[in-house]
Each structure stands twice: as structure tokens, then as C-alpha cells.
Design a protein around this motif. Structure first.
Motif, PDB file in Angstrom:
ATOM      1  N   ASN A  17     -16.281  -6.996   6.062  1.00 28.97           N
ATOM      2  CA  ASN A  17     -15.767  -8.293   5.266  1.00 28.97           C
ATOM      3  C   ASN A  17     -14.619  -8.408   5.807  1.00 28.97           C
ATOM      4  O   ASN A  17     -13.809  -7.095   5.856  1.00 28.97           O
ATOM      5  CB  ASN A  17     -15.559  -7.304   3.861  1.00 28.97           C
ATOM      6  N   ALA A  18     -14.105  -9.392   6.547  1.00 33.56           N
ATOM      7  CA  ALA A  18     -13.067  -9.694   7.023  1.00 33.56           C
ATOM      8  C   ALA A  18     -11.734  -9.485   5.867  1.00 33.56           C
ATOM      9  O   ALA A  18     -11.061  -9.093   7.126  1.00 33.56           O
ATOM     10  CB  ALA A  18     -13.103 -11.701   7.527  1.00 33.56           C
ATOM     11  N   SER A  19     -11.596  -9.501   4.772  1.00 35.32           N
ATOM     12  CA  SER A  19     -10.442  -9.330   4.505  1.00 35.32           C
ATOM     13  C   SER A  19     -10.054  -7.975   4.380  1.00 35.32           C
ATOM     14  O   SER A  19      -9.203  -7.501   4.048  1.00 35.32           O
ATOM     15  CB  SER A  19     -10.946  -9.776   2.794  1.00 35.32           C
ATOM     16  N   TYR A  20     -10.960  -6.952   4.580  1.00 33.75           N
ATOM     17  CA  TYR A  20     -10.800  -5.417   4.765  1.00 33.75           C
ATOM     18  C   TYR A  20     -10.071  -5.120   6.312  1.00 33.75           C
ATOM     19  O   TYR A  20     -10.735  -5.168   7.692  1.00 33.75           O
ATOM     20  CB  TYR A  20     -11.853  -4.960   4.656  1.00 33.75           C
ATOM     21  N   VAL A  21      -8.421  -4.889   6.111  1.00 36.35           N
ATOM     22  CA  VAL A  21      -7.700  -4.848   7.193  1.00 36.35           C
ATOM     23  C   VAL A  21      -7.053  -3.426   7.322  1.00 36.35           C
ATOM     24  O   VAL A  21      -7.028  -3.660   6.171  1.00 36.35           O
ATOM     25  CB  VAL A  21      -7.376  -6.019   7.654  1.00 36.35           C
ATOM     26  N   ARG A  22      -7.074  -2.477   8.409  1.00 34.63           N
ATOM     27  CA  ARG A  22      -5.921  -1.315   7.973  1.00 34.63           C
ATOM     28  C   ARG A  22      -5.505  -1.491   9.298  1.00 34.63           C
ATOM     29  O   ARG A  22      -6.032  -1.326  10.454  1.00 34.63           O
ATOM     30  CB  ARG A  22      -6.806  -0.297   7.740  1.00 34.63           C
ATOM     31  N   GLU A  23      -4.074  -1.377   9.773  1.00 33.88           N
ATOM     32  CA  GLU A  23      -2.995  -0.989  10.274  1.00 33.88           C
ATOM     33  C   GLU A  23      -2.589   0.123  10.345  1.00 33.88           C
ATOM     34  O   GLU A  23      -2.127   0.203   9.420  1.00 33.88           O
ATOM     35  CB  GLU A  23      -3.105  -2.437  11.326  1.00 33.88           C
ATOM     36  N   GLY A  24      -2.090   0.434  12.324  1.00 34.72           N
ATOM     37  CA  GLY A  24      -0.641   1.540  11.839  1.00 34.72           C
ATOM     38  C   GLY A  24      -0.129   2.024  13.357  1.00 34.72           C
ATOM     39  O   GLY A  24      -0.693   0.311  14.617  1.00 34.72           O
ATOM     40  N   VAL A  25       0.796   2.802  13.237  1.00 33.14           N
ATOM     41  CA  VAL A  25       1.588   2.790  14.652  1.00 33.14           C
ATOM     42  C   VAL A  25       1.357   4.575  14.884  1.00 33.14           C
ATOM     43  O   VAL A  25       1.408   5.141  13.965  1.00 33.14           O
ATOM     44  CB  VAL A  25       2.331   2.579  14.886  1.00 33.14           C
ATOM     45  N   ASN A  26       0.679   4.900  15.664  1.00 35.22           N
ATOM     46  CA  ASN A  26       0.264   6.418  15.726  1.00 35.22           C
ATOM     47  C   ASN A  26      -0.790   6.214  14.570  1.00 35.22           C
ATOM     48  O   ASN A  26      -0.930   7.966  15.007  1.00 35.22           O
ATOM     49  CB  ASN A  26       1.078   7.506  16.316  1.00 35.22           C
ATOM     50  N   GLU A  27      -0.801   6.067  13.440  1.00 34.15           N
ATOM     51  CA  GLU A  27      -1.492   6.545  12.522  1.00 34.15           C
ATOM     52  C   GLU A  27      -2.347   5.377  12.122  1.00 34.15           C
ATOM     53  O   GLU A  27      -1.634   4.267  11.280  1.00 34.15           O
ATOM     54  CB  GLU A  27      -1.298   7.500  11.833  1.00 34.15           C
ATOM     55  N   ILE A  28      -3.666   5.649  11.331  1.00 30.97           N
ATOM     56  CA  ILE A  28      -3.680   4.729   9.854  1.00 30.97           C
ATOM     57  C   ILE A  28      -4.698   5.631   8.744  1.00 30.97           C
ATOM     58  O   ILE A  28      -5.094   6.059   9.134  1.00 30.97           O
ATOM     59  CB  ILE A  28      -5.533   4.070  11.144  1.00 30.97           C
ATOM     60  N   GLY A  29      -4.406   5.202   7.922  1.00 30.23           N
ATOM     61  CA  GLY A  29      -5.595   5.304   6.795  1.00 30.23           C
ATOM     62  C   GLY A  29      -6.709   5.231   6.865  1.00 30.23           C
ATOM     63  O   GLY A  29      -7.138   5.433   7.442  1.00 30.23           O
ATOM     64  N   ARG A  79      -2.688  11.394  20.580  1.00 23.08           N
ATOM     65  CA  ARG A  79      -3.325  12.017  19.097  1.00 23.08           C
ATOM     66  C   ARG A  79      -3.452  10.976  18.418  1.00 23.08           C
ATOM     67  O   ARG A  79      -2.525  11.110  17.681  1.00 23.08           O
ATOM     68  CB  ARG A  79      -4.197  13.491  19.310  1.00 23.08           C
ATOM     69  N   VAL A  80      -4.590  10.084  18.043  1.00 23.22           N
ATOM     70  CA  VAL A  80      -4.520   9.507  16.740  1.00 23.22           C
ATOM     71  C   VAL A  80      -5.620   9.928  16.099  1.00 23.22           C
ATOM     72  O   VAL A  80      -6.998   9.584  15.970  1.00 23.22           O
ATOM     73  CB  VAL A  80      -4.645   7.434  17.875  1.00 23.22           C
ATOM     74  N   GLU A  81      -5.382   9.841  14.622  1.00 25.20           N
ATOM     75  CA  GLU A  81      -6.019  10.822  13.900  1.00 25.20           C
ATOM     76  C   GLU A  81      -6.871   9.399  13.332  1.00 25.20           C
ATOM     77  O   GLU A  81      -6.648   9.116  12.557  1.00 25.20           O
ATOM     78  CB  GLU A  81      -6.240  12.224  12.893  1.00 25.20           C
ATOM     79  N   ILE A  82      -8.591   9.686  13.534  1.00 22.44           N
ATOM     80  CA  ILE A  82      -9.078   8.385  12.851  1.00 22.44           C
ATOM     81  C   ILE A  82     -10.280   9.350  11.882  1.00 22.44           C
ATOM     82  O   ILE A  82     -11.396  10.085  12.115  1.00 22.44           O
ATOM     83  CB  ILE A  82     -10.609   7.475  14.058  1.00 22.44           C
ATOM     84  N   THR A  83      -9.817   9.076  10.612  1.00 24.39           N
ATOM     85  CA  THR A  83     -10.780   9.603   9.347  1.00 24.39           C
ATOM     86  C   THR A  83     -11.437   8.493   8.311  1.00 24.39           C
ATOM     87  O   THR A  83     -11.304   7.573   8.298  1.00 24.39           O
ATOM     88  CB  THR A  83     -10.204  10.034   8.272  1.00 24.39           C
TER      89      THR A  83
END
Length: 467
Positions: A353-365, A443-447
Motif C-alpha cells: 500500500n503505497a499510501s502507508y509511509v512512516r518516517e523519522g530521525v533516529n526513530e520510527i513508530g 541504534r535505531v529501534e524497529i518495532t
């Protein structure tokens, strides 16, 4: 004095030893299958050949030095010795050695045909054994022997070389009797596992890799020769053991079987033996630098050079252990002030689903499965001369571990691209080096939670009708 001992072995399921050995579930699955296979083979071959039959586990499973597959798709290895028993010489049996192996091969083929046995196939016979593979991730090698029980003598049936003198029980007894103290034996087994995982990771060509039994004997003899009075922790002992092993191989490279000195356990050719020596010297250098580090973080990053994604970082273990109700911080847990502070841009986009995007700096939801994930070093322009970058994926959680996908080296560029394949709390670690020294890490946590993102459909066009 070393400062990463708790990362090697502790009560945590994220220590190096826990990460490189089978889980309780995996061990139980293997145990149930080899028990069933052993019962089948004893009954079947007693009828086929007319001899009393017995089995005996051997190899890494018996020695309790089995390691987890070092990459996704590799398999656990189990060795199940099968014994045809008669009194007298080897050549007094009713079959040639290859004939006994053929009986075993046919029995394995019949066993594999039963869908309830979870077998995925039987390979063509090898020189010294037959092999059957099982879901989800292991195979069982079945060498067959002549056993003269009265004389306590064994001989291995080979495909083309006839009967071969071989006694797996004798070398196991040597290993077991080498150290009377149970704690010493447990530590030795851990060191053997460290060596075996290192060799699997650093010597890609299986033909150029020392055998499991060769490594086991080298490590056991080195460990037994060490003055361990001032050495307690696994990381200190590992450094000393590597040094002794490397010195041992500096001669002619022979590794005599301690239970049968006429047998050389080193089956590598001269070039492979020389390459193995060179790798050991690199291993020593890594161990010395790691044990000379002034912080647990720095030591962990250096040990990662040897054990890659299997080696945990301090964040993977609880920072504190509680003893008697009091919190005690493990040695070397102080935070490090690095010269370079990596800033990481992260972007996750669903492949469904191209509309699903999450982004951030040093972390992401929290993100869903089946996302492509892009990592980028934002402040790369500020890297000093001679700097290099190393990305390492560390997976956690039942889904990844059940697939033996603990993680992997993710590249040495300024960017890295991965995907979310498993539920769990995972991490991308980035380390920045300058002239071989660590100057920064992040470290970037990816949940990952839930299934894949369903595709987005455009709403159906409404049709208006006239009254």
C-alpha cells in the motif's frame, strides 16, 4: 581487564551464547525426531539384516556444543550412529560396507515417505554417512558401524574405502573426562560454541572450514593447558584459548585424535590450513582489542567484527541485574561519549500500500510487516577523513528466531535498505570507525506489529440514475 563478560554469557536470552545455540523449543523438536528415527531404524534394520541393532548419538549434539545455523536457510546438524552388532572381524558380516550403507539409505527413504515424519528428503549417500532432512531446520546424519560388543570395538562403513577404524565413543569419553569440574566443562562447551560460530561466519567455503571435531579437540586441549587461576570470564579465556590454538597449528598443522593418535583430525589441505592460521591471527587481534576496550559498548562493537550480528550490544541486555533486592550495574556499562554522533533518517513504506509511509530521525513508530525500510546517515558530510560506516541488523522475537534469522551485516555504505519480515522488537545498529577505532554509534529501534498492510482500493464510482 575485559568488560564484556556479561554479553558473552548471562541469564539473558540475548547473550552471545544464547543467541548462537538452539532454543528449548528447537532442542525438543530435534530430540523427538531423532528418538523416533532411532526406534524406526533399529526395528527396520534388525528385520532387514538380521543383526542386533543399537544407536548412539555423537557429534555436536552429544558433546552439547551444537550451534544455531549461522544464516537463514542453513540447518542444525545431528549425528545418529547406527550399529550392526556381531562378534568377530568386520569382514565377517553378510554385506560389504557399502551394502550396509545401502540398507540404511533404503530405510531412510521409506521413513521419509511417511508425511507424518516431517522429512523433506534424503540426500544421495555420502562417503561416511547417509543424510535425511526435516522441517523446519535440521538434518540427521546416519553413519553406520560394525560393533563387536564383547571386544568393545567399532568400525565405520564407508562408501568406497571399506571399513574404517573409528570410535566416536572413545573421543567423547576423552572429552568428558578431561575436566572433572562441571563448571569447567560448561565453560569449555561455551568456548567450543564460540569457536564454531566464528569459523562458520568467517570461513565461507565449507570445504576450507575445520571440522567440528577438529575445533572441539583444539579448544579442549588449549583450555586444559591454560592456567585459569586468574581467568574467570569467557571473554578473557577466549582470547587466551585462541592464542594457544593458533600456536598449536603453527607447526605441521596436524591435530592428532586424542583417543587414537594415529588419526589426524585435520582433513584440510595445506592451503586451507594456512588460511585457517591467518584467520586465527585476525581473531586474536580482535579479541585483544576488545578486551583492551575501556567500555562495554566499545568492546561489543569490536567483538562484532568476529561474531557479526550474533554478538549483542549492551542495549540487548538489561542494564542492571538484581541480586538480593539490590540493583547492581554490570562492569563496563558506563555510557561512552563518542566524537561523532550519527543522525539517521528512517523511512518505511509498505510494499502492499503505497499510501502507508512512516518516517523519522533516529526513530520510527511501530510499523507493519512487508515494509521496505530505508536508512540514511544524514550528517555524512561531517564524517572525518578515513571514516567508515558499518550497519548491522539484529532481529529479536519468536518469529525471527524460529527461522534462525538472528540478523545480518547490512553493508558499509552511507545508506542501507531492509524490510520488515517478522513481528518483534528489532534494531538497526550503525557504527562509525576511523582508522579502525570506533568514533560513533547509534541504534535505531524497529518495532514490527501485525500483518501486512492491505492494498488501498479506489472507491467504486457511484452511478446516479434518473427517477
Amino acid at each position: 581487564m575485559s568488560c564484556a563478560a556479561r554479553l558473552f554469557n548471562s541469564k539473558s536470552d540475548q547473550s552471545l551464547y544464547a543467541r548462537i545455540t538452539p532454543s528449548a523449543d528447537q532442542f525438543a523438536t530435534q530430540q523427538a525426531r531423532w528418538n523416533d528415527l532411532a526406534d524406526f531404524l533399529k526395528s527396520r534394520l534388525k528385520d532387514d539384516a538380521g543383526y542386533p541393532m543399537s544407536t548412539w548419538l555423537q557429534g555436536s549434539y552429544k558433546f552439547d556444543t551444537q550451534i544455531r545455523p549461522w544464516k537463514s536457510g542453513a540447518k542444525f546438524d545431528i549425528d545418529l550412529g547406527l550399529y550392526f552388532e556381531w562378534a568377530g572381524d568386520d569382514d565377517e558380516g553378510d554385506y560389504e560396507p557399502a551394502g550396509f550403507k545401502e540398507l540404511v539409505q533404503n530405510a531412510l527413504l521409506d521413513y521419509a515417505e511417511d508425511a507424518e515424519n516431517d522429512a523433506t528428503g534424503v540426500e544421495e549417500p555420502k562417503e561416511r554417512c547417509c543424510r535425511i532432512s526435516f522441517r523446519p531446520d535440521f538434518h540427521i546424519d546416519v553413519p553406520c558401524y560394525h560393533l563387536d560388543r564383547g571386544a568393545d570395538r567399532r568400525a565405520l562403513a564407508t562408501e568406497t574405502r571399506g571399513w574404517e577404524a573409528s570410535d566416536p565413543k572413545a573421543i567423547y569419553k576423552w572429552f568428558k573426562d578431561l575436566l572433572p569440574d562441571q563448571a569447567d566443562r560448561a565453560q569449555l562447551r561455551r568456548l567450543v560454541c564460540y569457536f564454531k560460530m566464528w569459523a562458520a561466519l568467517k570461513i565461507k567455503d565449507a570445504a576450507a572450514r575445520p571440522s567440528s571435531i577438529m575445533l572441539t579437540v583444539l579448544v579442549a586441549q588449549a583450555f586444559g593447558d591454560l592456567d585459569r587461576s586468574a581467568l574467570a570470564d569467557d571473554d578473557d579465556l577466549l582470547e587466551k584459548t585462541i592464542t594457544v590454538v593458533a600456536d598449536t597449528l603453527d607447526g605441521d598443522g596436524a591435530v592428532p585424535n586424542p583417543a587414537d593418535p594415529a588419526e589426524d583430525l585435520n582433513r584440510l589441505d595445506a592451503d586451507a590450513t594456512s588460511a585457517f592460521r591467518a584467520r586465527l591471527r585476525e581473531f586474536i587481534d580482535t579479541a585483544r582489542r576488545a578486551n583492551a576496550a575501556t567500555s562495554e559498548e566499545s568492546a561489543a562493537e569490536i567483538w562484532t567484527e568476529a561474531f557479526e550480528h550474533f554478538f549483542p550490544m549492551p542495549e540487548d541486555l538489561a542494564a542492571e541485574s538484581y541480586e538480593g533486592g539490590q540493583a547492581s550495574v554490570g562492569k563496563g556499562t558506563a555510557l561512552v561519549a563518542y566524537a561523532f554522533d550519527p543522525q539517521i533518517y528512517v523511512r518505511a513504506e509498505s510494499k502492499d500500500n503505497a499510501s502507508y509511509v512512516r518516517e523519522g530521525v533516529n526513530e520510527i513508530g511501530v510499523i507493519v510487516k512487508n515494509c521496505s525500510i530505508h536508512f540514511e546517515l544524514m550528517n555524512a558530510a561531517q564524517l572525518p577523513a578515513g571514516a567508515s560506516v558499518r550497519w548491522t541488523v539484529r532481529n529479536r522475537g519468536h518469529e525471527a528466531w524460529s527461522k534462525n534469522d538472528i540478523g545480518h551485516f547490512a553493508g558499509a555504505e552511507l545508506t542501507a535498505d531492509e524490510q520488515s519480515a517478522y513481528n518483534g522488537n528489532h534494531a538497526m545498529d550503525v557504527a562509525v570507525y576511523q582508522w579502525g577505532r570506533i568514533i560513533g554509534r547509534r541504534r535505531v529501534e524497529i518495532t514490527v506489529r501485525g500483518g501486512v498492510m492491505p492494498p488501498r482500493h479506489k472507491p467504486n464510482k457511484r452511478i446516479f440514475r434518473r427517477r
